[in-house]
Motif scaffolding. Structure first.
Motif, mmCIF file in Angstrom:
data_model
loop_
_atom_site.group_PDB
_atom_site.id
_atom_site.type_symbol
_atom_site.label_atom_id
_atom_site.label_comp_id
_atom_site.label_asym_id
_atom_site.label_seq_id
_atom_site.Cartn_x
_atom_site.Cartn_y
_atom_site.Cartn_z
ATOM 1 N N ARG A 1 -29.166 67.949 28.213
ATOM 2 C CA ARG A 1 -28.743 66.884 29.114
ATOM 3 C C ARG A 1 -28.585 65.545 28.389
ATOM 4 N N SER A 2 -29.409 65.310 27.376
ATOM 5 C CA SER A 2 -29.332 64.027 26.676
ATOM 6 C C SER A 2 -28.333 64.045 25.513
ATOM 7 N N LEU A 3 -28.155 65.190 24.861
ATOM 8 C CA LEU A 3 -27.310 65.231 23.664
ATOM 9 C C LEU A 3 -25.824 65.412 23.975
ATOM 10 N N LEU A 4 -25.508 66.210 24.992
ATOM 11 C CA LEU A 4 -24.091 66.469 25.258
ATOM 12 C C LEU A 4 -23.299 65.192 25.541
ATOM 13 N N PRO A 5 -23.798 64.255 26.356
ATOM 14 C CA PRO A 5 -23.027 63.009 26.543
ATOM 15 C C PRO A 5 -22.839 62.215 25.253
ATOM 16 N N LEU A 6 -23.773 62.353 24.311
ATOM 17 C CA LEU A 6 -23.656 61.633 23.048
ATOM 18 C C LEU A 6 -22.587 62.241 22.154
ATOM 19 N N ILE A 7 -22.679 63.549 21.933
ATOM 20 C CA ILE A 7 -21.779 64.169 20.963
ATOM 21 C C ILE A 7 -20.380 64.397 21.529
ATOM 22 N N GLY A 8 -20.279 64.431 22.866
ATOM 23 C CA GLY A 8 -18.964 64.660 23.471
ATOM 24 C C GLY A 8 -18.309 63.415 24.009
ATOM 25 N N ALA A 9 -18.913 62.247 23.763
ATOM 26 C CA ALA A 9 -18.428 61.014 24.375
ATOM 27 C C ALA A 9 -16.962 60.727 24.064
ATOM 28 N N ASP A 10 -16.539 61.019 22.838
ATOM 29 C CA ASP A 10 -15.154 60.710 22.441
ATOM 30 C C ASP A 10 -14.242 61.928 22.513
ATOM 31 N N LEU A 11 -14.740 63.009 23.106
ATOM 32 C CA LEU A 11 -13.927 64.224 23.185
ATOM 33 C C LEU A 11 -13.495 64.552 24.611
ATOM 34 N N MET B 1 -24.953 82.576 32.309
ATOM 35 C CA MET B 1 -23.947 81.524 32.186
ATOM 36 C C MET B 1 -23.374 81.448 30.767
ATOM 37 N N PRO B 2 -22.106 80.991 30.632
ATOM 38 C CA PRO B 2 -21.522 80.850 29.290
ATOM 39 C C PRO B 2 -21.904 79.537 28.608
ATOM 40 N N GLU B 3 -22.181 78.506 29.405
ATOM 41 C CA GLU B 3 -22.395 77.174 28.820
ATOM 42 C C GLU B 3 -23.543 77.114 27.819
ATOM 43 N N PRO B 4 -24.684 77.763 28.070
ATOM 44 C CA PRO B 4 -25.766 77.684 27.065
ATOM 45 C C PRO B 4 -25.360 78.203 25.689
ATOM 46 N N LEU B 5 -24.513 79.237 25.651
ATOM 47 C CA LEU B 5 -24.072 79.774 24.370
ATOM 48 C C LEU B 5 -23.129 78.795 23.673
ATOM 49 N N ILE B 6 -22.210 78.207 24.434
ATOM 50 C CA ILE B 6 -21.274 77.245 23.841
ATOM 51 C C ILE B 6 -22.045 76.039 23.312
ATOM 52 N N TYR B 7 -22.952 75.522 24.118
ATOM 53 C CA TYR B 7 -23.761 74.369 23.702
ATOM 54 C C TYR B 7 -24.583 74.685 22.450
ATOM 55 N N SER B 8 -25.272 75.823 22.450
ATOM 56 C CA SER B 8 -26.145 76.176 21.333
ATOM 57 C C SER B 8 -25.347 76.375 20.048
ATOM 58 N N ALA B 9 -24.200 77.046 20.152
ATOM 59 C CA ALA B 9 -23.364 77.257 18.965
ATOM 60 C C ALA B 9 -22.800 75.933 18.447
ATOM 61 N N TRP B 10 -22.444 75.053 19.365
ATOM 62 C CA TRP B 10 -21.903 73.745 18.977
ATOM 63 C C TRP B 10 -22.961 72.931 18.227
ATOM 64 N N LEU B 11 -24.162 72.831 18.790
ATOM 65 C CA LEU B 11 -25.209 72.034 18.146
ATOM 66 C C LEU B 11 -25.597 72.618 16.794
ATOM 67 N N ARG C 1 -16.022 67.106 16.783
ATOM 68 C CA ARG C 1 -14.838 67.913 17.064
ATOM 69 C C ARG C 1 -14.751 69.106 16.113
ATOM 70 N N LEU C 2 -14.970 68.873 14.838
ATOM 71 C CA LEU C 2 -14.915 69.963 13.860
ATOM 72 C C LEU C 2 -15.998 71.004 14.123
ATOM 73 N N ALA C 3 -17.177 70.534 14.491
ATOM 74 C CA ALA C 3 -18.272 71.456 14.759
ATOM 75 C C ALA C 3 -17.986 72.299 15.989
ATOM 76 N N LEU C 4 -17.363 71.715 17.010
ATOM 77 C CA LEU C 4 -17.020 72.487 18.197
ATOM 78 C C LEU C 4 -16.008 73.573 17.843
ATOM 79 N N ASP C 5 -15.047 73.243 16.992
ATOM 80 C CA ASP C 5 -14.088 74.267 16.548
ATOM 81 C C ASP C 5 -14.800 75.372 15.764
ATOM 82 N N ASP C 6 -15.752 74.970 14.909
ATOM 83 C CA ASP C 6 -16.541 75.966 14.175
ATOM 84 C C ASP C 6 -17.268 76.893 15.148
#
Length: 821
Positions: free
Chosen positions: A565-575, A609-619, A676-681
């Motif tokens: 909840r605290s990290l996603l708004p930070l890392i996704g702010a410009d995406l 849910m799919p979101e925990p996997l996407i979030y965990s892989a992104w971080l 952005r690059l990490a999300l693509d990874d």
């Protein structure tokens, strides 16, 4: 043609018959060791009949005329259900695994022999109080009664594993129980690795000031800057070979990410809806089949005690009596220091002390190896502790030439009275008596949470090393062992251990978070096990004026990640919502789909849910991109995402945004670029391992709990019978903690969590509930091997009462031990 066909049928039929016979023989031999819970047996060492009554969950309720008789019954019950597990724990602690498994476990044996835990446990027997020694001996007699019965009646050698790994089983001794407690201390310790890793990273970083980012202190610690590690040492090696820890399921040497975790919280009567105190506890250890934990009830002279035991240890470590409830959480006390001992250049058998050079204490030990020649080790001890090999936790990478590393550790005591404390705790009538009992506890240091009829309390139990104010590294980096200011000056008095009794707010708890803010050397620790779960716990506790057993249960099973909840708004702010719609099939379109899912997500790490996997892989991909450029292959040591590091970087705290720039590239990257690059990874990794359809992903497919048999779990075919795999919710930073492996190819496998859960409501003590992660039996053919597993996965519990009549009404078997006349 017909002739050949008939013979083919006969040969095939013969093979089928032979296979069926082989299966029948194997099943017969294995099933011989299944315990018979309905019987009468005559044994040595008891004064009167002992009754071991099994309820419908196979939990033994043990009744006897004396406490010694009851402990005899517990030893017998442990050996009935978990003999192989007990023998493996003992052999591990003794450094004798290679006698069975060959050279594969030799490195484990070498390290255990150097620590000399079994010798220290043997000498600690005499340090226990008289009652504890008597109960240890009674427990050992109970274990041996089962071993004798197996040998006498040919009961399948006591466990199916014995057929695959036959060996003589020595009688159980009191020291065997004490050494298992020391083994638990080893599994729960992390400060040795923390010191070495901190030193290695400080050497590798281009800017040493960035060390506080990647290995951050708990918020509010106010630590003064430390010197660079190279400034503490006379000369550092330019190149040093590093060796990973022994990679074997039986290895007790766990990476710092798995050094122990746990939850416990308590409510006083003023915060309880029913007017009684409430305690919830779920200690976390590595998953295995069977579980580390074993439920039992003992009817002692002081009253009934019920809860979680560990086979081999004659005590209810977590649980309740009619008057008191107690839970344990890892304290993260800094109870280990690495000392660099300077060798005499003219005589490497001596090392420098404040008073000049002195010979090491030395002793030879022989390790027997299956099918190979034995190995002789020379053990060396300095005043500070045992000398360790350079390969252990990569100590060689931070050891100056002409020095050897030694370990100072509170568990390395030959007068360890922790077992006396644990046994006294079971008989405590109230919080005062329980706190008094904790004074004798040495290691592993734990936070003891207590409730009696009216009050709640929390106390750190365990010996706190007394360091000098002038300690060069404050215990955070390896230090020179001959400098007086670096040496321990004994231990602090028990009164210095943090203590909280009857707080005004009526709520106490610990999620391995920082519990005190005190100056060095009374600081307890600079490294804590949690900075995230505690946030969610605070919200859940403060969200209600009063609590119930069910609200504590909801908190124990909560799957919301405050970190997400605290990290996603930070890392996704410009995406988020900043890019034009992209064509189907392009990486940009996949990124937009992922961001759209995460934008609507509330941080719940739900298995479906799919979101925990996407979030965990992104971080995970983001942290890798941030640190790999600066510290190279050392990035492989950071197997789990550190939320405080990500937050520091994206908030640019003290210039931490510097991590976002790739120093080896010509352009200057921003943190938005890295996100952005990490999300693509991450999306590429997900596509390769789980598919491209993001909406159909399930976190539980990646986050499977792995309750694997430590020995048979890798054997083809057998592994399908002995391993227990489950889709699970939760994650690294949720109260329902499911610590991920951090290793490819399955970095999100759930390998470490709550093997035991208990909730005790003293408004109605018999409504207390318990569960373990697998089952009571260690025999994979038993129906009690995995009968708890699905209950545990679904967040369900079983009731356990101290009412003997209720237990008898649901009994599935009763074993009566009678004195042999």
């Amino acid at each position: 043609m017909a002739f050949y066909f008939r013979w083919l049928l006969r040969i095939t039929g013969g093979f089928v018959v032979l296979i069926a016979l082989a299966i029948a023989v194997v099943y017969y031999l294995a099933s011989r060791s299944l315990p018979d819970y309905n019987k009468t047996l005559r044994v040595e060492g008891i004064s009167a009949p002992v009754e071991i009554m099994r309820d419908n969950a196979n939990v033994p309720h043990i009744f006897g005329e004396t406490d010694a008789d009851v402990f005899h019954g517990l030893g017998y019950a442990h050996a009935q259900d978990r003999l192989w597990q007990m023998i493996m724990l003992r052999r591990t602690a003794q450094g004798r695994l290679s006698e069975i498994f060959g050279s594969r476990t030799l490195d484990i044996d070498k390290l255990l022999r150097r620590l000399d835990l079994y010798r220290l446990a043997s000498s600690s027997v005499e340090a226990q109080d008289t009652r504890t020694v008597d109960l240890l001996e009674a427990y050992a007699q109970g274990v041996n009664a089962r071993i004798d019965e197996v040998n006498r009646d040919a009961l399948g050698r006591g466990a199916p594993e014995m057929f695959l790994f036959p060996h003589a089983v020595a009688p159980w001794r009191p020291a065997d129980s004490l050494v298992i407690l020391k083994l638990m201390a080893l599994q729960l310790s992390s400060h040795l690795e923390e010191e070495v890793l901190r030193a290695r990273v400080s050497i590798a970083l281009p800017d040493p000031e960035r060390l506080r980012d990647i290995m951050p202190d708990a918020p509010g610690s106010g630590i003064a800057a430390l010197p660079e590690y190279s400034a503490l040492m006379p000369e550092m090696p330019r190149f040093a070979k590093t060796t990973p820890l022994p990679d074997h399921p039986l290895s007790p040497f766990k990476p710092r990410a798995f050094a122990g975790a746990s939850n416990a919280w308590a409510a006083a009567t003023s915060r309880s809806a029913a007017g009684g105190t409430i305690l919830a506890n779920d200690p976390h250890l590595g998953f295995s089949a069977p579980s580390t934990w074993y439920l039992a009830r003992l009817e002692l002279q002081s009253g009934g005690v019920i809860g979680g035991t560990i086979p081999g240890l004659p005590t209810v470590l977590v649980g309740r009596s009619a008057r008191l409830g107690w839970g344990l959480t890892s304290s993260y006390l800094d109870d280990q220091d690495v000392f660099m001992e300077e060798l005499d250049p003219d005589n490497p058998q001596e090392y420098r002390t404040p008073d000049g050079f002195k010979p090491f204490e030395t002793r030879k030990t022989i390790i027997e190896i299956k099918d190979e020649a034995p190995v002789t080790l020379t053990l060396r001890w300095s005043d500070n502790g045992p000398v360790l090999p350079a390969s252990h936790y990569s100590l060689g990478a931070v050891t100056p030439p002409g020095h050897v590393p030694a370990l100072g550790w509170t568990a390395l005591s030959g007068e360890d009275t922790s077992m006396s404390a644990a046994i006294a705790l079971m008989g405590a009538a109230d919080i005062e008596e329980a706190l008094d009992a904790g004074e004798a506890f040495i290691a592993p240091a734990q936070n003891l949470t207590l409730v009696d009829d009216e009050r709640i309390a929390l106390k750190l139990i365990g010996a706190m090393p007394r360091r000098e104010d002038a300690h060069r590294s404050k215990g955070r980096l390896p230090s020179l062992g001959w400098q007086p200011e670096n040496r321990w000056q004994g231990h602090f008095d028990y009164s210095a251990n943090p203590e909280f009794v009857a707080p005004v707010g009526g709520i106490l708890g610990n999620t391995n978070n920082k519990i005190v803010e005190r100056p060095f050397p009374l600081h307890v620790s600079y490294s804590w096990g949690d900075s995230q779960r505690v946030k969610r716990w605070q919200r859940l506790m403060q969200g209600r004026q009063v609590h119930t057993r069910d609200s504590f249960m909801e908190a124990q099973l909560d799957t919301v990640s405050s970190a997400a909840r605290s990290l996603l708004p930070l890392i996704g702010a410009d995406l988020w919502f900043t890019a034009e719609a992209a064509p189907k099939g392009t990486p940009e379109r996949q990124r937009q789909r992922a961001l759209a899912l995460l934008a609507e997500w509330n941080g719940e790490m739900n298995e479906h849910m799919p979101e925990p996997l996407i979030y965990s892989a992104w971080l995970r991909a983001l942290q890798e991109r941030l640190i790999r450029d600066e510290i190279g292959t050392l990035a492989e040591e950071f197997t789990h995402v550190e939320p405080l590091f990500i937050e520091r970087v994206f908030r640019d705290i003290d210039g931490a945004a510097a991590w976002c720039n790739v120093i080896r590239s010509a352009t200057e990257e921003t943190c938005a670029d890295m996100a952005r690059l990490a999300l693509d990874d991450a999306l590429l990794w997900i596509a390769e391992h789980h598919g491209r359809q993001l909406e159909t992903l399930r976190w539980g497919d990646a986050h499977q709990a792995t309750h694997d048999h430590p020995v048979l779990g890798e054997v083809p075919v057998l592994r399908y019978f002995v391993n227990i795999r489950q889709s699970t919710s939760g994650g690294d930073n949720t109260l329902l903690r499911g610590r991920t492996s951090g290793k490819e190819p399955a970095p999100f496998t759930n390998v470490h969590g709550a093997g035991y859960r208990g909730i005790y409501d003293f408004a109605d003590p018999d409504s207390s509930v318990f569960i373990t992660s697998t089952g009571q039996s260690g025999h994979f053919l038993s129906r009690y091997y995995d009968d708890f597993a699905q209950l545990w996965r679904r967040g369900e519990y079983i009731p356990m009462s101290l009412d003997a009549d209720l237990a008898r009404a649901a009994a599935v078997g009763t074993t009566t031990l009678r004195p042999r006349r």
